[in-house]
Design an enzyme around this catalytic site. Structure first.
Site: not given
Ligand code: UDX
Length: 446
Positions: A199, A247, A255, A258
Protein backbone atom coordinates in the site's frame (compact mmCIF):
# COMPACT_ATOMS: atom_id res chain seq x y z
CA UNK A 1 -26.24 -14.53 2.22
CA UNK A 2 -28.77 -14.39 5.01
CA UNK A 3 -27.92 -16.68 7.88
CA UNK A 4 -24.26 -15.61 7.71
CA UNK A 5 -22.87 -13.40 10.44
CA UNK A 6 -22.83 -9.74 9.45
CA UNK A 7 -19.58 -8.07 8.46
CA UNK A 8 -18.37 -5.49 10.98
CA UNK A 9 -16.96 -2.16 9.78
CA UNK A 10 -15.28 0.05 12.36
CA UNK A 11 -15.03 3.71 11.45
CA UNK A 12 -17.43 5.10 8.88
CA UNK A 13 -15.32 7.87 7.46
CA UNK A 14 -14.81 7.85 3.75
CA UNK A 15 -13.11 4.42 3.48
CA UNK A 16 -15.47 2.78 5.98
CA UNK A 17 -18.61 4.10 4.35
CA UNK A 18 -17.53 2.99 0.87
CA UNK A 19 -16.53 -0.42 2.27
CA UNK A 20 -19.77 -0.90 4.25
CA UNK A 21 -22.10 0.12 1.43
CA UNK A 22 -20.21 -1.92 -1.18
CA UNK A 23 -20.28 -5.04 1.02
CA UNK A 24 -24.04 -4.52 1.39
CA UNK A 25 -24.29 -4.15 -2.39
CA UNK A 26 -22.62 -7.56 -2.67
CA UNK A 27 -25.49 -8.98 -0.61
CA UNK A 28 -23.89 -9.08 2.86
CA UNK A 29 -25.42 -7.90 6.11
CA UNK A 30 -23.17 -5.16 7.49
CA UNK A 31 -22.95 -3.58 10.92
CA UNK A 32 -20.95 -0.35 10.85
CA UNK A 33 -19.79 1.54 13.91
CA UNK A 34 -18.38 5.00 14.56
CA UNK A 35 -17.81 6.98 17.74
CA UNK A 36 -19.21 10.09 16.03
CA UNK A 37 -22.88 10.03 17.11
CA UNK A 38 -23.82 12.84 14.71
CA UNK A 39 -22.51 10.86 11.74
CA UNK A 40 -24.35 7.71 12.83
CA UNK A 41 -27.61 9.66 13.30
CA UNK A 42 -27.25 11.08 9.83
CA UNK A 43 -26.57 7.63 8.30
CA UNK A 44 -29.56 6.17 10.13
CA UNK A 45 -31.64 8.88 8.45
CA UNK A 46 -30.00 7.68 5.19
CA UNK A 47 -28.18 10.96 4.77
CA UNK A 48 -24.60 10.63 3.50
CA UNK A 49 -22.22 12.90 5.45
CA UNK A 50 -19.54 12.99 2.70
CA UNK A 51 -19.45 13.85 -1.00
CA UNK A 52 -18.71 10.67 -2.93
CA UNK A 53 -20.59 9.83 -6.14
CA UNK A 54 -22.72 6.68 -5.92
CA UNK A 55 -22.83 6.28 -2.12
CA UNK A 56 -26.35 7.75 -1.77
CA UNK A 57 -27.75 5.18 -4.18
CA UNK A 58 -25.90 2.28 -2.52
CA UNK A 59 -27.19 3.36 0.88
CA UNK A 60 -30.73 3.70 -0.40
CA UNK A 61 -30.72 0.40 -2.31
CA UNK A 62 -29.19 -1.66 0.51
CA UNK A 63 -30.78 0.05 3.50
CA UNK A 64 -32.15 -3.17 4.99
CA UNK A 65 -28.70 -4.79 4.95
CA UNK A 66 -26.96 -1.89 6.72
CA UNK A 67 -27.00 -1.20 10.47
CA UNK A 68 -25.20 1.84 11.89
CA UNK A 69 -24.32 2.09 15.57
CA UNK A 70 -22.07 3.95 17.99
CA UNK A 71 -21.64 0.84 20.18
CA UNK A 72 -18.59 -1.36 19.68
CA UNK A 73 -20.38 -4.00 21.80
CA UNK A 74 -23.07 -4.37 19.11
CA UNK A 75 -20.42 -5.04 16.49
CA UNK A 76 -18.43 -7.50 18.61
CA UNK A 77 -21.56 -9.44 19.51
CA UNK A 78 -22.77 -9.98 15.97
CA UNK A 79 -19.77 -9.80 13.64
CA UNK A 80 -16.76 -12.06 13.38
CA UNK A 81 -14.83 -10.20 10.69
CA UNK A 82 -14.08 -6.63 11.75
CA UNK A 83 -12.86 -4.31 8.99
CA UNK A 84 -10.89 -1.52 10.65
CA UNK A 85 -11.35 1.73 8.69
CA UNK A 86 -10.40 4.37 11.24
CA UNK A 87 -8.12 7.17 10.11
CA UNK A 88 -4.38 7.33 10.70
CA UNK A 89 -3.50 11.02 10.28
CA UNK A 90 0.12 12.19 10.19
CA UNK A 91 1.74 13.35 13.42
CA UNK A 92 4.15 16.29 13.61
CA UNK A 93 7.04 13.88 13.06
CA UNK A 94 5.50 12.51 9.84
CA UNK A 95 4.78 9.12 11.46
CA UNK A 96 1.22 7.82 11.19
CA UNK A 97 -0.93 8.45 14.29
CA UNK A 98 -2.13 4.98 15.28
CA UNK A 99 -4.09 6.02 18.38
CA UNK A 100 -7.47 5.29 16.78
CA UNK A 101 -6.29 1.85 15.62
CA UNK A 102 -4.97 1.15 19.12
CA UNK A 103 -8.31 2.21 20.62
CA UNK A 104 -10.06 -0.39 18.45
CA UNK A 105 -7.56 -3.12 19.34
CA UNK A 106 -8.01 -2.26 23.02
CA UNK A 107 -11.69 -3.12 22.82
CA UNK A 108 -11.29 -6.55 21.24
CA UNK A 109 -11.84 -9.46 23.57
CA UNK A 110 -9.13 -12.10 23.50
CA UNK A 111 -11.65 -14.89 22.92
CA UNK A 112 -10.30 -16.15 19.59
CA UNK A 113 -13.59 -15.37 17.89
CA UNK A 114 -12.69 -12.23 16.00
CA UNK A 115 -10.55 -11.30 13.05
CA UNK A 116 -9.32 -7.73 12.60
CA UNK A 117 -8.99 -6.83 8.93
CA UNK A 118 -6.89 -3.69 8.62
CA UNK A 119 -7.98 -1.33 5.85
CA UNK A 120 -6.55 1.79 7.47
CA UNK A 121 -3.14 2.66 6.06
CA UNK A 122 -0.57 1.70 8.69
CA UNK A 123 3.23 1.46 8.65
CA UNK A 124 4.81 -1.94 8.02
CA UNK A 125 5.21 -3.60 11.39
CA UNK A 126 1.83 -2.44 12.80
CA UNK A 127 0.25 -5.85 12.25
CA UNK A 128 3.09 -7.55 14.09
CA UNK A 129 2.75 -5.14 17.02
CA UNK A 130 -1.03 -5.66 17.19
CA UNK A 131 -0.64 -9.43 17.20
CA UNK A 132 1.78 -9.07 20.10
CA UNK A 133 -0.84 -7.13 22.11
CA UNK A 134 -3.93 -9.11 21.07
CA UNK A 135 -2.60 -12.58 20.32
CA UNK A 136 -6.00 -14.30 20.04
CA UNK A 137 -7.25 -11.96 17.36
CA UNK A 138 -6.63 -13.16 13.81
CA UNK A 139 -5.02 -10.26 11.95
CA UNK A 140 -5.32 -9.63 8.21
CA UNK A 141 -3.97 -6.69 6.24
CA UNK A 142 -6.26 -5.74 3.33
CA UNK A 143 -5.27 -2.24 2.23
CA UNK A 144 -7.63 -0.09 0.19
CA UNK A 145 -6.64 1.47 -3.15
CA UNK A 146 -9.72 3.64 -3.59
CA UNK A 147 -9.57 7.04 -5.23
CA UNK A 148 -11.86 9.74 -3.90
CA UNK A 149 -14.51 10.58 -6.45
CA UNK A 150 -14.42 7.11 -8.07
CA UNK A 151 -14.23 5.04 -4.89
CA UNK A 152 -17.40 3.01 -5.45
CA UNK A 153 -16.32 2.02 -8.93
CA UNK A 154 -12.76 1.29 -7.72
CA UNK A 155 -14.14 -0.91 -4.93
CA UNK A 156 -16.47 -2.87 -7.18
CA UNK A 157 -13.88 -3.24 -9.99
CA UNK A 158 -10.49 -3.66 -8.31
CA UNK A 159 -7.25 -4.13 -10.29
CA UNK A 160 -6.14 -6.39 -7.47
CA UNK A 161 -7.05 -7.29 -3.91
CA UNK A 162 -4.15 -7.54 -1.48
CA UNK A 163 -4.66 -9.88 1.47
CA UNK A 164 -1.82 -10.32 3.95
CA UNK A 165 -1.99 -12.86 6.75
CA UNK A 166 0.53 -14.76 8.82
CA UNK A 167 0.33 -18.25 10.29
CA UNK A 168 -2.83 -18.80 12.32
CA UNK A 169 -4.91 -16.20 10.49
CA UNK A 170 -5.40 -18.10 7.23
CA UNK A 171 -9.06 -18.85 8.05
CA UNK A 172 -9.78 -15.11 8.22
CA UNK A 173 -7.79 -14.42 5.03
CA UNK A 174 -9.81 -17.14 3.25
CA UNK A 175 -13.07 -15.50 4.38
CA UNK A 176 -11.88 -12.08 3.21
CA UNK A 177 -10.90 -13.58 -0.15
CA UNK A 178 -14.34 -15.17 -0.47
CA UNK A 179 -16.00 -11.78 0.10
CA UNK A 180 -13.87 -10.06 -2.55
CA UNK A 181 -13.75 -12.92 -5.11
CA UNK A 182 -17.03 -11.99 -6.90
CA UNK A 183 -15.47 -8.60 -7.78
CA UNK A 184 -12.76 -10.14 -9.98
CA UNK A 185 -9.29 -8.65 -9.94
CA UNK A 186 -6.09 -10.51 -9.13
CA UNK A 187 -5.85 -11.86 -5.56
CA UNK A 188 -2.47 -11.09 -4.01
CA UNK A 189 -2.15 -13.40 -0.99
CA UNK A 190 0.92 -12.54 1.00
CA UNK A 191 2.27 -11.97 4.52
CA UNK A 192 1.14 -9.03 6.66
CA UNK A 193 4.33 -6.92 6.45
CA UNK A 194 4.43 -7.19 2.64
CA UNK A 195 0.73 -6.27 2.33
CA UNK A 196 1.31 -3.19 4.49
CA UNK A 197 4.30 -2.27 2.35
CA UNK A 198 2.42 -2.75 -0.95
CA UNK A 199 0.00 0.00 0.00
CA UNK A 200 2.68 2.51 0.99
CA UNK A 201 4.90 1.65 -1.97
CA UNK A 202 2.03 1.92 -4.48
CA UNK A 203 1.02 5.37 -3.28
CA UNK A 204 4.62 6.55 -3.05
CA UNK A 205 5.26 5.35 -6.60
CA UNK A 206 2.19 7.17 -7.97
CA UNK A 207 3.27 10.33 -6.15
CA UNK A 208 6.75 9.88 -7.64
CA UNK A 209 5.22 9.68 -11.12
CA UNK A 210 3.41 12.98 -10.51
CA UNK A 211 6.49 14.78 -9.16
CA UNK A 212 8.52 13.38 -12.06
CA UNK A 213 6.14 14.70 -14.72
CA UNK A 214 5.94 18.02 -12.88
CA UNK A 215 9.71 18.38 -13.07
CA UNK A 216 9.59 17.43 -16.75
CA UNK A 217 6.92 20.13 -17.16
CA UNK A 218 9.19 22.71 -15.57
CA UNK A 219 11.99 21.76 -17.97
CA UNK A 220 9.53 21.81 -20.88
CA UNK A 221 8.78 25.46 -20.09
CA UNK A 222 12.49 26.24 -20.35
CA UNK A 223 13.06 24.45 -23.65
CA UNK A 224 9.76 25.26 -25.38
CA UNK A 225 8.31 21.73 -25.27
CA UNK A 226 4.74 20.77 -24.39
CA UNK A 227 4.44 18.43 -21.40
CA UNK A 228 1.09 17.00 -22.49
CA UNK A 229 2.72 15.82 -25.73
CA UNK A 230 5.72 14.50 -23.81
CA UNK A 231 3.46 12.62 -21.34
CA UNK A 232 1.47 11.14 -24.23
CA UNK A 233 4.61 9.96 -25.95
CA UNK A 234 6.01 8.53 -22.72
CA UNK A 235 2.76 6.91 -21.58
CA UNK A 236 2.33 4.88 -24.75
CA UNK A 237 5.35 2.86 -23.65
CA UNK A 238 3.63 -0.02 -21.86
CA UNK A 239 6.45 -0.14 -19.30
CA UNK A 240 5.59 3.43 -18.26
CA UNK A 241 1.81 3.62 -18.82
CA UNK A 242 -0.25 6.77 -19.35
CA UNK A 243 -1.79 7.31 -15.91
CA UNK A 244 -0.55 9.74 -13.25
CA UNK A 245 1.44 11.69 -15.80
CA UNK A 246 -0.74 14.80 -15.70
CA UNK A 247 1.42 17.78 -14.83
CA UNK A 248 -0.10 20.45 -12.63
CA UNK A 249 0.11 22.28 -9.33
CA UNK A 250 1.01 19.17 -7.39
CA UNK A 251 -0.75 16.35 -5.60
CA UNK A 252 -2.81 16.75 -2.45
CA UNK A 253 -5.51 14.90 -0.57
CA UNK A 254 -5.69 12.74 2.49
CA UNK A 255 -3.48 9.92 1.17
CA UNK A 256 -0.48 10.84 -0.98
CA UNK A 257 1.08 13.52 1.24
CA UNK A 258 0.47 11.42 4.36
CA UNK A 259 1.58 8.07 2.93
CA UNK A 260 4.68 9.39 1.20
CA UNK A 261 5.77 11.08 4.40
CA UNK A 262 4.89 7.97 6.46
CA UNK A 263 7.04 5.75 4.20
CA UNK A 264 9.92 8.20 4.30
CA UNK A 265 9.61 8.35 8.08
CA UNK A 266 9.28 4.58 8.39
CA UNK A 267 12.51 4.14 6.44
CA UNK A 268 14.18 6.87 8.48
CA UNK A 269 13.17 5.20 11.74
CA UNK A 270 15.14 2.14 10.66
CA UNK A 271 18.16 4.31 9.81
CA UNK A 272 17.59 4.29 6.05
CA UNK A 273 17.45 7.64 4.23
CA UNK A 274 14.89 7.36 1.43
CA UNK A 275 16.41 10.04 -0.78
CA UNK A 276 14.00 9.71 -3.69
CA UNK A 277 10.93 10.37 -1.53
CA UNK A 278 12.59 13.42 0.01
CA UNK A 279 12.82 14.86 -3.50
CA UNK A 280 9.26 13.80 -4.42
CA UNK A 281 7.92 15.74 -1.42
CA UNK A 282 10.05 18.81 -2.08
CA UNK A 283 9.14 18.93 -5.77
CA UNK A 284 5.46 18.76 -4.82
CA UNK A 285 5.80 21.61 -2.34
CA UNK A 286 7.62 23.83 -4.82
CA UNK A 287 5.19 22.97 -7.62
CA UNK A 288 2.28 24.49 -5.73
CA UNK A 289 4.19 27.78 -5.54
CA UNK A 290 5.14 28.06 -9.21
CA UNK A 291 1.83 29.74 -9.98
CA UNK A 292 3.00 32.84 -8.09
CA UNK A 293 5.85 33.42 -10.55
CA UNK A 294 3.50 33.01 -13.50
CA UNK A 295 1.11 35.61 -12.05
CA UNK A 296 3.97 38.02 -11.30
CA UNK A 297 5.25 37.69 -14.86
CA UNK A 298 2.01 39.26 -16.09
CA UNK A 299 0.89 41.40 -13.17
CA UNK A 300 4.15 42.47 -11.53
CA UNK A 301 3.79 42.81 -7.74
CA UNK A 302 0.68 41.04 -6.50
CA UNK A 303 0.01 43.38 -3.56
CA UNK A 304 -3.53 44.74 -3.82
CA UNK A 305 -4.41 42.49 -6.78
CA UNK A 306 -7.48 40.24 -6.61
CA UNK A 307 -6.81 36.62 -7.57
CA UNK A 308 -9.66 34.14 -8.06
CA UNK A 309 -8.96 30.49 -7.30
CA UNK A 310 -11.25 28.26 -9.34
CA UNK A 311 -11.57 24.95 -7.49
CA UNK A 312 -10.44 24.43 -3.91
CA UNK A 313 -10.82 20.65 -3.52
CA UNK A 314 -7.64 18.57 -3.98
CA UNK A 315 -9.22 17.10 -7.11
CA UNK A 316 -12.66 17.09 -8.79
CA UNK A 317 -15.65 15.07 -7.55
CA UNK A 318 -14.78 15.49 -3.91
CA UNK A 319 -15.35 18.15 -1.27
CA UNK A 320 -12.06 17.20 0.40
CA UNK A 321 -9.58 20.05 0.65
CA UNK A 322 -7.08 18.33 2.95
CA UNK A 323 -3.53 19.10 1.73
CA UNK A 324 -5.08 20.68 -1.38
CA UNK A 325 -2.83 22.91 -3.47
CA UNK A 326 -5.41 25.68 -2.95
CA UNK A 327 -4.36 25.96 0.72
CA UNK A 328 -0.70 26.66 -0.05
CA UNK A 329 -1.57 28.89 -2.98
CA UNK A 330 -4.02 31.00 -1.00
CA UNK A 331 -1.51 31.47 1.81
CA UNK A 332 1.34 32.33 -0.59
CA UNK A 333 -0.83 34.82 -2.50
CA UNK A 334 -1.91 36.47 0.73
CA UNK A 335 1.76 36.52 1.75
CA UNK A 336 2.39 38.60 -1.40
CA UNK A 337 -0.39 40.98 -0.35
CA UNK A 338 -3.00 39.76 -2.85
CA UNK A 339 -6.70 39.54 -2.09
CA UNK A 340 -7.80 35.95 -2.61
CA UNK A 341 -11.24 34.79 -3.67
CA UNK A 342 -12.19 31.16 -4.03
CA UNK A 343 -14.97 29.16 -5.59
CA UNK A 344 -15.59 25.43 -5.54
CA UNK A 345 -18.77 23.68 -6.72
CA UNK A 346 -18.95 21.41 -3.63
CA UNK A 347 -16.14 22.16 -1.18
CA UNK A 348 -17.54 25.39 0.23
CA UNK A 349 -18.22 23.88 3.68
CA UNK A 350 -14.72 22.46 4.29
CA UNK A 351 -13.20 25.54 2.62
CA UNK A 352 -14.97 27.79 5.11
CA UNK A 353 -13.09 25.99 7.89
CA UNK A 354 -9.64 25.57 6.33
CA UNK A 355 -9.51 28.81 4.33
CA UNK A 356 -11.07 31.34 6.73
CA UNK A 357 -9.25 34.31 5.18
CA UNK A 358 -10.32 33.54 1.62
CA UNK A 359 -13.46 35.25 0.37
CA UNK A 360 -15.68 32.39 -0.83
CA UNK A 361 -17.86 33.08 -3.86
CA UNK A 362 -21.11 31.38 -4.81
CA UNK A 363 -20.14 30.94 -8.46
CA UNK A 364 -17.15 31.16 -10.79
CA UNK A 365 -18.66 34.30 -12.33
CA UNK A 366 -18.85 35.98 -8.93
CA UNK A 367 -15.26 34.99 -8.11
CA UNK A 368 -13.99 36.42 -11.40
CA UNK A 369 -15.83 39.74 -11.11
CA UNK A 370 -13.13 42.42 -11.12
CA UNK A 371 -10.36 39.85 -10.58
CA UNK A 372 -6.87 40.47 -11.97
CA UNK A 373 -6.35 36.77 -12.68
CA UNK A 374 -8.07 33.40 -12.57
CA UNK A 375 -6.07 30.44 -11.30
CA UNK A 376 -7.61 27.07 -12.11
CA UNK A 377 -6.64 24.80 -9.21
CA UNK A 378 -9.13 21.93 -9.57
CA UNK A 379 -10.30 20.62 -12.93
CA UNK A 380 -14.06 20.70 -12.31
CA UNK A 381 -15.84 20.23 -15.67
CA UNK A 382 -17.94 23.39 -15.18
CA UNK A 383 -14.80 25.53 -15.57
CA UNK A 384 -14.34 24.24 -19.13
CA UNK A 385 -17.94 25.17 -19.87
CA UNK A 386 -17.70 28.76 -18.61
CA UNK A 387 -18.42 31.45 -21.15
CA UNK A 388 -14.84 32.72 -21.03
CA UNK A 389 -15.42 35.49 -23.56
CA UNK A 390 -17.90 37.16 -21.21
CA UNK A 391 -15.60 36.43 -18.24
CA UNK A 392 -12.95 38.56 -19.94
CA UNK A 393 -15.27 41.57 -19.72
CA UNK A 394 -15.96 40.89 -16.03
CA UNK A 395 -12.28 40.68 -15.08
CA UNK A 396 -9.91 43.57 -14.40
CA UNK A 397 -7.14 41.82 -16.37
CA UNK A 398 -7.70 38.95 -18.82
CA UNK A 399 -5.26 36.45 -17.34
CA UNK A 400 -5.76 32.73 -16.73
CA UNK A 401 -3.20 30.48 -15.06
CA UNK A 402 -4.40 26.95 -15.67
CA UNK A 403 -2.87 24.83 -12.91
CA UNK A 404 -4.20 21.59 -14.39
CA UNK A 405 -3.75 22.16 -18.14
CA UNK A 406 -7.48 21.67 -18.33
CA UNK A 407 -8.75 24.57 -20.45
CA UNK A 408 -8.27 25.00 -24.17
CA UNK A 409 -5.38 27.48 -24.58
CA UNK A 410 -6.35 28.42 -28.11
CA UNK A 411 -9.95 29.36 -27.37
CA UNK A 412 -8.87 31.36 -24.33
CA UNK A 413 -6.24 33.21 -26.31
CA UNK A 414 -8.79 33.77 -29.10
CA UNK A 415 -11.11 35.22 -26.43
CA UNK A 416 -8.41 37.75 -25.57
CA UNK A 417 -6.83 36.10 -22.54
CA UNK A 418 -3.19 35.70 -21.65
CA UNK A 419 -3.05 31.97 -20.86
CA UNK A 420 -0.40 30.17 -18.82
CA UNK A 421 -0.46 26.43 -18.26
CA UNK A 422 2.03 24.11 -16.56
CA UNK A 423 4.78 22.88 -18.85
CA UNK A 424 3.16 24.39 -21.93
CA UNK A 425 4.39 26.97 -24.38
CA UNK A 426 3.76 30.31 -22.66
CA UNK A 427 1.66 33.20 -23.92
CA UNK A 428 4.81 35.21 -24.67
CA UNK A 429 6.34 32.46 -26.75
CA UNK A 430 2.98 31.91 -28.43
CA UNK A 431 2.66 35.61 -29.18
CA UNK A 432 6.25 35.64 -30.45
CA UNK A 433 5.57 32.67 -32.71
CA UNK A 434 2.37 34.20 -34.08
CA UNK A 435 4.22 37.45 -34.79
CA UNK A 436 7.00 35.51 -36.53
CA UNK A 437 4.43 33.52 -38.52
CA UNK A 438 2.60 36.70 -39.53
CA UNK A 439 5.91 38.29 -40.54
CA UNK A 440 6.93 35.36 -42.71
CA UNK A 441 3.44 35.20 -44.28
CA UNK A 442 3.77 38.88 -45.09
CA UNK A 443 7.26 38.31 -46.51
CA UNK A 444 5.93 35.44 -48.66
CA UNK A 445 3.13 37.64 -50.02
CA UNK A 446 5.59 40.38 -50.98
C1 UDX B 1 -4.95 8.05 -3.89
C2 UDX B 1 -4.62 6.72 -4.59
O1 UDX B 1 -4.80 6.89 -6.00
C3 UDX B 1 -5.50 5.61 -4.04
O2 UDX B 1 -5.15 4.37 -4.63
C4 UDX B 1 -5.30 5.55 -2.52
O3 UDX B 1 -6.09 4.55 -1.96
C5 UDX B 1 -5.62 6.88 -1.89
O4 UDX B 1 -4.78 7.89 -2.48
P1 UDX B 1 -6.84 9.92 -4.00
O5 UDX B 1 -6.07 10.62 -2.94
O6 UDX B 1 -8.31 9.80 -3.88
O7 UDX B 1 -6.27 8.42 -4.21
O8 UDX B 1 -6.60 10.72 -5.35
P2 UDX B 1 -5.84 10.51 -6.75
O9 UDX B 1 -6.85 10.46 -7.83
O10 UDX B 1 -4.87 9.41 -6.71
O11 UDX B 1 -5.10 11.92 -6.87
C6 UDX B 1 -4.23 12.37 -5.84
C7 UDX B 1 -3.68 13.74 -6.18
O12 UDX B 1 -2.77 13.65 -7.26
C8 UDX B 1 -4.72 14.78 -6.58
O13 UDX B 1 -4.39 16.02 -5.98
C9 UDX B 1 -4.58 14.88 -8.09
O14 UDX B 1 -4.96 16.13 -8.59
C10 UDX B 1 -3.08 14.62 -8.26
N1 UDX B 1 -2.71 14.06 -9.56
C11 UDX B 1 -3.15 12.83 -9.93
C12 UDX B 1 -1.88 14.78 -10.40
O15 UDX B 1 -1.46 15.91 -10.07
N2 UDX B 1 -1.51 14.24 -11.61
C13 UDX B 1 -1.94 13.01 -12.00
O16 UDX B 1 -1.55 12.58 -13.10
C14 UDX B 1 -2.78 12.29 -11.14
Amino acid sequence: MSGERPIGVIGVGWVGLVTATCFAELGHQVIAMDIDAKKIRSLNRRKVPIHEPGIDQLLERNAERLTFTTEMEDVLESARLLFCCVDTPPTYSGDADLSRVQAVVGQLADNGDHALIMKSTVPSGTGRAIRRDASDVAYVSCPEFLKEGTAVNDFLHPDRVVIGADAGAEWAADEVEAIYRPLGGEMVRTDVASAEMIKLAANAFLATKISFINEIANVCEEVGADVTEVARGMGLDKRIGPSFLRAGVGYGGSCFPKDVSALKQLAGNTGYHFQLLTAVIEVNELQKRRVIGKLQKHLGALAGKTIALLGLAFKPDTDDIREASSLVLAARLQGEGAKVRGYDPVAEGPAGKLLPTVELSGSAEEALDGAHAAVLVTEWPEFAELDWASMRDRMATPLVVDGRNFLDPKSLRDAGFAYEGIGLTSSDAQAGESAAEAESAEARSR
